[in-house]
Design a protein around this motif. Structure first.
Motif, PDB file in Angstrom:
ATOM      1  N   CYS A  43       0.836  -1.211   0.000  1.00  0.00           N
ATOM      2  CA  CYS A  43       0.000   0.000   0.000  1.00  0.00           C
ATOM      3  C   CYS A  43       0.869   1.260   0.000  1.00  0.00           C
ATOM      4  N   PRO A  44       0.686   2.150  -0.991  1.00  0.00           N
ATOM      5  CA  PRO A  44       1.518   3.364  -1.026  1.00  0.00           C
ATOM      6  C   PRO A  44       1.239   4.305   0.136  1.00  0.00           C
ATOM      7  N   ILE A  82      -1.580   1.811   4.724  1.00  0.00           N
ATOM      8  CA  ILE A  82      -2.696   1.425   5.596  1.00  0.00           C
ATOM      9  C   ILE A  82      -2.973  -0.073   5.467  1.00  0.00           C
ATOM     10  N   CYS A 125      -7.053   5.661   1.798  1.00  0.00           N
ATOM     11  CA  CYS A 125      -7.063   4.761   0.647  1.00  0.00           C
ATOM     12  C   CYS A 125      -7.319   5.553  -0.637  1.00  0.00           C
ATOM     13  N   ILE A 126      -6.392   5.464  -1.578  1.00  0.00           N
ATOM     14  CA  ILE A 126      -6.540   6.203  -2.833  1.00  0.00           C
ATOM     15  C   ILE A 126      -7.044   5.290  -3.958  1.00  0.00           C
ATOM     16  N   THR A 127      -7.501   4.100  -3.601  1.00  0.00           N
ATOM     17  CA  THR A 127      -8.105   3.162  -4.567  1.00  0.00           C
ATOM     18  C   THR A 127      -7.150   2.826  -5.709  1.00  0.00           C
ATOM     19  N   CYS A 128      -5.893   2.613  -5.363  1.00  0.00           N
ATOM     20  CA  CYS A 128      -4.925   2.295  -6.422  1.00  0.00           C
ATOM     21  C   CYS A 128      -4.945   0.806  -6.778  1.00  0.00           C
ATOM     22  N   ALA A 129      -5.538  -0.020  -5.911  1.00  0.00           N
ATOM     23  CA  ALA A 129      -5.703  -1.469  -6.147  1.00  0.00           C
ATOM     24  C   ALA A 129      -4.395  -2.261  -6.070  1.00  0.00           C
ATOM     25  N   CYS A 155      -3.092  -3.396  -3.391  1.00  0.00           N
ATOM     26  CA  CYS A 155      -3.346  -4.491  -2.451  1.00  0.00           C
ATOM     27  C   CYS A 155      -4.184  -5.593  -3.102  1.00  0.00           C
TER      28      CYS A 155
HETATM   29  S1  SF4 Z   1      -6.238   0.435  -2.776  1.00  0.00           S
HETATM   30 FE1  SF4 Z   1      -5.142  -0.834  -1.294  1.00  0.00          FE
HETATM   31  S2  SF4 Z   1      -3.001  -0.382  -1.709  1.00  0.00           S
HETATM   32 FE2  SF4 Z   1      -4.156   1.250  -2.689  1.00  0.00          FE
HETATM   33  S3  SF4 Z   1      -4.284   2.854  -1.145  1.00  0.00           S
HETATM   34 FE3  SF4 Z   1      -6.110   1.603  -0.873  1.00  0.00          FE
HETATM   35  S4  SF4 Z   1      -5.547   0.131   0.676  1.00  0.00           S
HETATM   36 FE4  SF4 Z   1      -3.634   1.001  -0.067  1.00  0.00          FE
END
Ligand code: SF4
Ligand code: SF4
Length: 413
Positions: free
Chosen positions: A211-212, A215, A225-229, A231
């Motif tokens: 996770c960047p 979290i 969470c920036i929803t980068c996926a 994880c």
């Molecule tokens: S999508 Fe997953 S990796 Fe990306 S910011 Fe949210 S929790 Fe972290």
């Protein structure tokens, strides 16, 4: 008046006003586009389109190639300074600096022709403004995307703070399927988790490390969470290795997680979508009715009016006419006042595409004409070949107060 364009009374709006209106339209459109996408699919902007995220990934990729994976980087950071550490760190920062400069030069190239800019850089003859822009943009990119990274998302970006206002229970988010994953616990691939009373999560911690923003998505939705996926991808890799079904971490909504059926109508999404469509219509209308012609009227500030021995009064102006089209165009100029005025100056002018000219004009009343000391005068510039390209601006015609019936008015602006 044969004018195509939005009008204020008798006057077409000035080009600056048109640009301002278009700017407001585009801003409103961008805001509602963001609302629609956020309601529908969460923080898509943050995870996939925000320059901070994209550039950070580029900086991280360089770092990984030079210093290795997470554990190798931690080890390198903790190791005492040595020629190897110095070489790796120095090379990394050098590559970062090249990336930062390429980002800033490309950005400045949107405003200064890039071929000219590159030649000036090669000849070390870049102007002060461009030099300042290139160095400050490169510094900002290096600092924010290379050094601070997710700290910008967590502590500096306001969008993270108000995203919850746009979310509802049907918004697509990255979430951990706790019903399937818990109780978490380590086990070997050969162990049947059901027999041990375990869920699908092997508690490897890879999702947290990937996770960047650092979290643990297993703790539930968090504003960081920036929803980068990232994880999602790493957990799917773990699931594949273990021979389990994928999507322990996946895109879903809160209602979906709780087994609540998807509503037939997503009211908030449809409302934002309707406003977005309306904004698109307004922008299209504004673009279609825009007059690509500008007119600024500058009065002679040195002398408000000139009075002749025979009682005639003269005012002088400079008309700055801007042709905002690609090709050259010929324009006719005329002026009308509340009293008849003699026009002196060029009646027509040819202007190359994308340029402007300044034309001196003087207007004069006939001797003995009675008029107010301060009255409106309308200048019209009209394309000779295409009269719909017309613009009218207003200015003032001044004369001595005692010369007209409106003796109380001041002749001074
Ligand atoms: S999508 Fe997953 S990796 Fe990306 S910011 Fe949210 S929790 Fe972290
Ligand atoms: S990557 Fe998947 S299996 Fe590993 S800790 Fe995260 S959720 Fe559990």
């Amino acid at each position: 008046m044969a004018a195509l364009g939005r009008q204020t009374g008798d006057l077409v709006e000035s080009p600056r006003a048109q640009v301002r209106v278009l700017g407001h339209d585009v801003l409103a459109l961008a805001a509602f586009t963001l609302f629609v996408f956020t309601v529908a699919a969460g923080r898509l902007w943050c995870g996939f389109a925000c320059p901070q995220t994209v550039w950070t990934l580029c900086y991280v990729w360089i770092e990984r190639k030079i210093e290795g994976g997470r554990y190798q980087r931690i080890k390198l950071d903790q190791a005492p300074w040595s020629p190897v550490k110095l070489g790796k760190k120095g090379f990394k920062y050098l590559c970062w600096a090249v990336l930062a400069l390429s980002i800033s030069i490309t950005s400045v190239g949107y405003f200064t022709p890039i071929a000219v800019l590159l030649r000036e850089i090669a000849e070390l003859s870049v102007g002060n403004r461009e030099s300042f822009a290139i160095l400050s943009l490169a510094g900002a990119s290096f600092l924010f995307s290379g050094v601070l990274r997710e700290q910008v998302c967590l502590h500096m970006c306001p969008y993270a703070r108000f995203q919850s206002v746009m979310f509802d229970r049907d918004t697509l988010i990255v979430s951990y399927d706790a019903r399937r994953g818990e109780p978490r616990g380590g086990r070997s691939r050969r162990v049947d988790p059901g027999a041990r009373g375990l869920g699908a999560c092997v508690d490897c911690g890879l999702c947290v490390r990937a996770c960047p923003t650092g979290i643990d998505i297993r703790e539930g939705l968090q504003y960081e969470c920036i929803t980068c996926a990232a994880c999602v991808d790493v957990c799917n890799g773990v699931m594949k290795t273990m021979g389990y079904a994928p999507d322990l971490i996946r895109f879903s909504s809160e209602n979906q997680d709780e087994g609540v059926p998807k509503p037939k109508t997503h009211f908030r999404l449809w409302s934002y979508g309707a406003v977005l469509l309306a904004m698109l219509g307004v922008l299209t209308f504004d673009l279609a009715t825009r007059v690509p012609l500008g007119l600024d009227i500058i009065r002679d500030r040195g002398r408000l009016y000139r009075e002749s021995w025979d009682g005639s009064v003269e005012n002088t102006y400079t008309l700055r006419i801007m042709n905002m089209e690609q090709g050259s165009r010929r324009y006719a100029i005329r002026a009308e006042g509340e009293v008849p005025l003699q026009f002196s100056g060029d009646r027509e002018v040819e202007i190359a595409g994308g340029s402007q000219v300044s034309i001196p004009i003087s207007l004069m009343t006939a001797p003995g004409v009675q008029a107010a000391s301060n009255s409106d005068v309308y200048f019209t510039v009209e394309s000779v070949s295409d009269p719909v390209h017309t613009i009218t601006e207003t200015s003032r015609f001044l004369r001595p107060a005692e010369a007209g019936p409106d003796s109380g008015a001041s002749a001074h602006e």
